[in-house]
Structure formats: structure tokens, C-alpha cells
Design an enzyme around this catalytic site. Structure first.
Site, PDB file in Angstrom:
ATOM      1  N   GLU A   1      -4.582  -8.601  -2.703  1.00 26.68           N
ATOM      2  CA  GLU A   1      -4.679  -7.402  -3.666  1.00 26.68           C
ATOM      3  C   GLU A   1      -5.230  -6.379  -3.211  1.00 26.68           C
ATOM      4  O   GLU A   1      -6.578  -6.428  -2.851  1.00 26.68           O
ATOM      5  CB  GLU A   1      -5.351  -7.959  -5.198  1.00 26.68           C
ATOM      6  CG  GLU A   1      -4.988  -9.309  -5.563  1.00 26.68           C
ATOM      7  CD  GLU A   1      -3.483  -9.303  -6.280  1.00 26.68           C
ATOM      8  OE1 GLU A   1      -3.339  -7.930  -6.628  1.00 26.68           O
ATOM      9  OE2 GLU A   1      -2.852 -10.019  -6.432  1.00 26.68           O
TER      10      GLU A   1
ATOM     11  N   CYS B   1      -9.249   0.513  -7.763  1.00 28.73           N
ATOM     12  CA  CYS B   1      -8.004   0.677  -7.126  1.00 28.73           C
ATOM     13  C   CYS B   1      -6.785   1.042  -7.669  1.00 28.73           C
ATOM     14  O   CYS B   1      -5.814   1.441  -7.085  1.00 28.73           O
ATOM     15  CB  CYS B   1      -7.720  -0.911  -6.424  1.00 28.73           C
ATOM     16  SG  CYS B   1      -7.540  -2.011  -7.239  1.00 28.73           S
TER      17      CYS B   1
END
Length: 497
Positions: free
Chosen positions: A267, A301
Site C-alpha cells: 500500500e 497518502c
């Protein structure tokens, strides 16, 4: 020994921080590193030392993986019924919830996170744990296969020791996203927290022992990425690997796992777009996007960092955003008026300020310049929100900054908006903003990313897969039944008739 002079620390927090060098948690015991090396973690809001932490070495990592393997083979954890294993994990979730304010205070101090946000992260851990526990109860482990002249079925088994490396922006929340499905499926885990923010994860490892999780099921190895993290990713004894962090480190993790043929879930970063059409409520949309880019000081993010705005509303949208960003109160973590805290470290502050300088040097305009922020009596790592605008070829529009910086560009029509949104190496999360839902649906599905949101950003309901494509990740998402299935290996059994 903690040296922070922060007032009004809870006694439990003071005791935890002051307990001497905080060791790793291996096989239910807190241990020092083999070479006695330590590092310090600081309060980003004041630069004061919070605690001394043991820097685990490769041989310590080996001990942790071996402890996880032994617990998997001998403790009975892997062979417990889903109900019995779930009951133990529910006890852990319940105790985390009881201590939410304690853990949130530790998390806020270590991350520079505003108190209510830290409490939300702890509750998210609890909710995630309960979600996967309850989901595991309803999964059929054996599934018949209709094959002519054969009796056949598949059966699901846990893999064994699973490794996790988590970043510094959401240490406790992401620990829940990672280890909850792995534990619910019957695996054991070894967690390497970020060196900037190891405290809440160490606390979790000690709490697991306290509530009766078998020794070796949850192991924690704090330390430096290039030493501890590298040793964990390359260890041949792990059966699955999950990493959350930068694409640069993610590539190295994938390479290390590839050498051992260990499945890896990555991720990674993002450079998300918010596509804003001319039929939106401009003040309302500006408010929501400013909230998104300043949440946890932009250290998210999947944030919308590229704002693509229809030309007809570009001027009023910029005006509304600038006015709202100027109103954001930058302050210390526990000050009641604070709306945006510090970034996590001086290194991160220099990164943010450096991108602002490079972006302007490459020709970006600065409707709101941003820059270093000063908070009275707090020698922390503070920056102001910033808004840049111009060509999407600019470095500040193409690279992940990880701070409260948005980059704005305008478009003429739907086709151009989609092309601009997809003009990136990343593929994590985007959003589209429009009162025309048919158009919103078209654009949301046309953007190249693993997640698209409509008239909102940063939306993570349990049950909906979340992950990345391209430079933003690989190996599947989190938060859904697909994640749980990742932590079972599938075996086929066949008998000719």
C-alpha cells in the site's frame, strides 16, 4: 527515560514513557536489542524527547519470526475455532477501547496528531478488529467443487507468520487494518513500526500479553528501516508480507520478498486528483477539500493533492480555498483551538518546504504561499497550508509531498478533466465533485486508480476494498472480505470416483 515537560499527561502515559528503554515485544516478553542500541522518539509539537526505544537488530528479528512460527505451530492459535479465537481477539479489542484515551494520548504525542483524530484512529482499530473477527465467523472453510467423476473441494488454512511494516502517519489505525484480518484468520504476526512513531505499537504488544493472547502471536520489533525493516522483509521464515509506505521502499520490499517467493501486499503513495465541475456549491466544496488537505497536516497518502477545477469557476474556487486555508489554526496537539498540528519531524518539514521552493522555481504560481509556521512556546515542526497553481508538469504537481499543499489546474470539459486526472504515475484515490450524478459516475469509473469517491474524499467504510494500482501499490486492498481471504492459503483436495 522520558524527558518531556508536557503538562497534564495521564499517569498511565507517564508511566509507560518513563519505563526505561522501551524494548521490542517477542514471545510475550519485552526485550532489549541484542547490541543494546537505542534511538529516541520525540514530540513533533515541541521537539522534546518522549522515550528511548530499543533498536532491534537482525538477530532480534530472527527471534521474533521464530517466536511467531513456534506460536503458530504449538500454541493452538492456528487451530482454534473461529469462535474461540474471535473471543480472545474481542477481549483485546474491548481492552483497547477501554484504554482509548491512554492509547490516543500516546499516539497524539508520538505523531503530532490532534487529540480527537488520535481517538478516532484508536476507535477505528477497535472497529476493524471486530469487523474481521465477526466476518471470520461466517466464512465456510471447505467448499465443494462440482467435477465429473471426482469428489473435490477446497479448504482454507492460515499461512503462518505474517510480517507487517507500517508508516508513521497512522501507526495504530493501520496496525488494525493489517493485523486484524491476519489474526482473525489464524496467523501469527511480526510488526515493525516506523522509527518516528513506535510507541502505540509497543503498547499494543504489551497489552496483547496482558489480555491473554498466546505468547508469540503478536510480536513487535521497533528499529530503523534499513536494519530492522530490511531484516524482516528478507527473512525466509515469513509467509506473507504487508508494507505501507513510499513507492521507493515498496520496490525494495517487493524485491526482497521476491527472492524468497513470499507473497507481498504493498500500500504505497498517491497523488490524488479532485475533479471539480462548474455545478458544485463552491464554498461547500472548497471547505471539504481544505479540510481534507489539512487533515493530519496533509500526511495522508490518498489525499486530494491535485485540484482540477472547471475554468468557469476557477477564480471563485481559488478565492474560497485561499480564504478558508488562511483561517486554519496551526497549533499544538492538545491545544483546544488547534485545527492542524505539526508534521511528524524536521526531516518532513524540510521536505514540504523544499517542494514549495522547487514548485515555485519551476514556474508555479502561489495563490497561498504557505511556509514555516510559528507556534508560541512550541519548538515543533509546523508548516502553513499552501496552494500552488500552474502546469501539471511541475514537480509539485507530479511528486508526493505529504504535507498540507494542494496544486491547482483548470480544465475545459469532461474529457480533458479525465485525461488530466490520469496523467500521473500513481493510482491510489481520486474524487469527482458534481451535482450531475450521471456525469460523476462516468468520471469516477474512468479515472485510473483503485478508489474513486463522489462528492467526498477520504472515505473508508468497512467492507469496501481499499488499495492501489500502478505506483500506488499491488497485492490487493484492505478493509474487505478479500483481505481476509488473502490471509488463508487455499488447498484443493480430490478423490477419483
Amino acid at each position: 527515560m522520558a524527558t518531556t515537560t508536557l503538562a497534564n499527561l495521564m499517569p498511565e502515559v507517564t508511566a509507560f514513557l518513563g519505563a526505561g528503554p522501551l524494548g521490542g515485544v517477542i514471545a510475550g516478553r519485552q526485550i532489549a536489542s541484542s547490541n543494546r542500541e537505542t534511538f529516541t522518539t520525540v514530540d513533533p509539537g515541541t521537539s522534546e524527547v518522549l522515550a528511548e526505544v530499543c533498536a532491534m537488530q537482525p538477530d532480534d528479528v530472527d527471534r521474533a519470526v521464530r517466536a511467531a512460527a513456534e506460536a503458530f505451530a504449538k500454541s493452538g492459535w492456528a487451530t482454534l475455532s473461529p469462535n474461540d479465537r474471535g473471543a480472545m481477539l474481542h477481549r483485546l479489542a474491548d481492552e483497547v477501547e477501554k484504554r482509548k484515551k491512554i492509547i490516543a494520548r500516546i499516539e497524539a504525542l508520538d505523531c503530532g496528531k490532534i487529540s480527537w483524530q488520535a481517538e478516532g484512529d484508536v476507535q477505528n482499530f477497535v472497529d476493524t478488529m471486530r469487523y474481521f473477527i465477526n466476518m471470520a465467523l461466517g466464512v465456510q472453510h471447505r467448499s465443494a467443487i462440482a467435477v465429473a467423476k471426482h469428489e473435490a473441494w477446497t479448504v482454507r488454512h492460515p499461512w503462518g507468520p505474517c510480517a507487517f511494516i507500517f508508516p508513521w502517519n497512522f501507526p495504530f489505525l493501520l496496525a488494525g487494518w493489517g493485523i486484524a484480518p491476519a489474526l482473525a484468520a489464524g496467523n501469527t504476526v511480526v510488526i515493525k513500526p516506523a522509527e518516528d512513531t513506535p510507541l502505540s505499537t509497543i503498547y499494543l504488544g504489551l497489552l496483547a500479553k496482558e489480555v491473554g493472547i498466546p505468547d508469540g502471536v503478536i510480536n513487535v520489533v521497533p528499529g530503523l528501516g534499513e536494519v530492522t525493516g530490511a531484516a524482516l522483509a528478507a527473512h525466509p521464515g515469513i509467509k506473507r508480507m504487508s508494507f505501507t509506505g513510499s513507492p521507493e521502499v515498496g520496490r525494495w520490499i517487493a524485491e526482497a520478498c521476491g527472492k524468497n517467493l513470499v507473497p507481498v501486499k504493498l500500500e504505497l503513495g498517491g497523488k490524488g486528483a479532485a475533479v471539480i465541475f462548474d455545478d458544485v456549491d463552491v464554498p461547500q466544496t472548497a471547505e471539504k477539500l481544505v479540510q481534507a488537505i489539512t487533515f493530519h497536516t496533509g500526511q495522508v497518502c490518498c489525499d486530494a493533492t491535485r485540484w482540477l477545477v472547471h475554468k468557469r469557476i476557477c477564480a471563485p474556487f481559488v478565492e474560497a480555498c485561499v480564504e478558508r486555508m488562511k483561517q486554519v489554526v496551526v497549533g499544538y496537539t492538545f491545544d483546544s483551538a488547534t485545527q492542524m498540528g505539526p508534521v511528524v519531524s524536521e526531516k518532513q518539514r524540510k521536505r514540504v518546504l523544499g517542494y514549495l521552493e522547487r514548485g515555485r522555481a519551476e514556474g508555479a504560481e502561489a495563490p497561498l504561499e504557505g511556509g514555516e509556521a510559528s507556534v508560541p512556546d512550541r519548538n515543533g515542526f509546523y508548516v502553513k497550508p499552501a496552494l500552488l497553481a500552474g502546469s501539471l508538469d511541475n514537480v509539485a504537481a507530479r511528486e508526493e509531498i505529504f504535507g498540507p499543499v494542494a496544486y491547482l489546474a483548470s480544465f475545459n470539459d469532461e474529457e480533458e478533466a479525465i485525461r488530466m486526472a490520469n496523467n500521473t504515475d500513481y493510482g491510489l484515490a481520486n474524487s469527482v465533485w458534481s451535482s450531475d450524478l450521471a456525469r460523476a459516475y462516468r468520471v469516477a469509473e474512468a479515472m485510473v486508480a483503485a478508489n474513486s469517491w463522489i462528492n467526498a474524499h477520504n472515505v473508508f467504510p468497512h467492507g469496501v476494498p481499499y488499495g492501489g494500482v500502478n505506483k500506488s501499490g499491488m497485492g490487493g486492498g484492505v478493509l474487505s472480505i478479500q483481505t481476509l481471504f488473502d490471509y488463508w492459503r487455499s488447498m484443493s483436495v480430490v478423490r477419483p470416483l
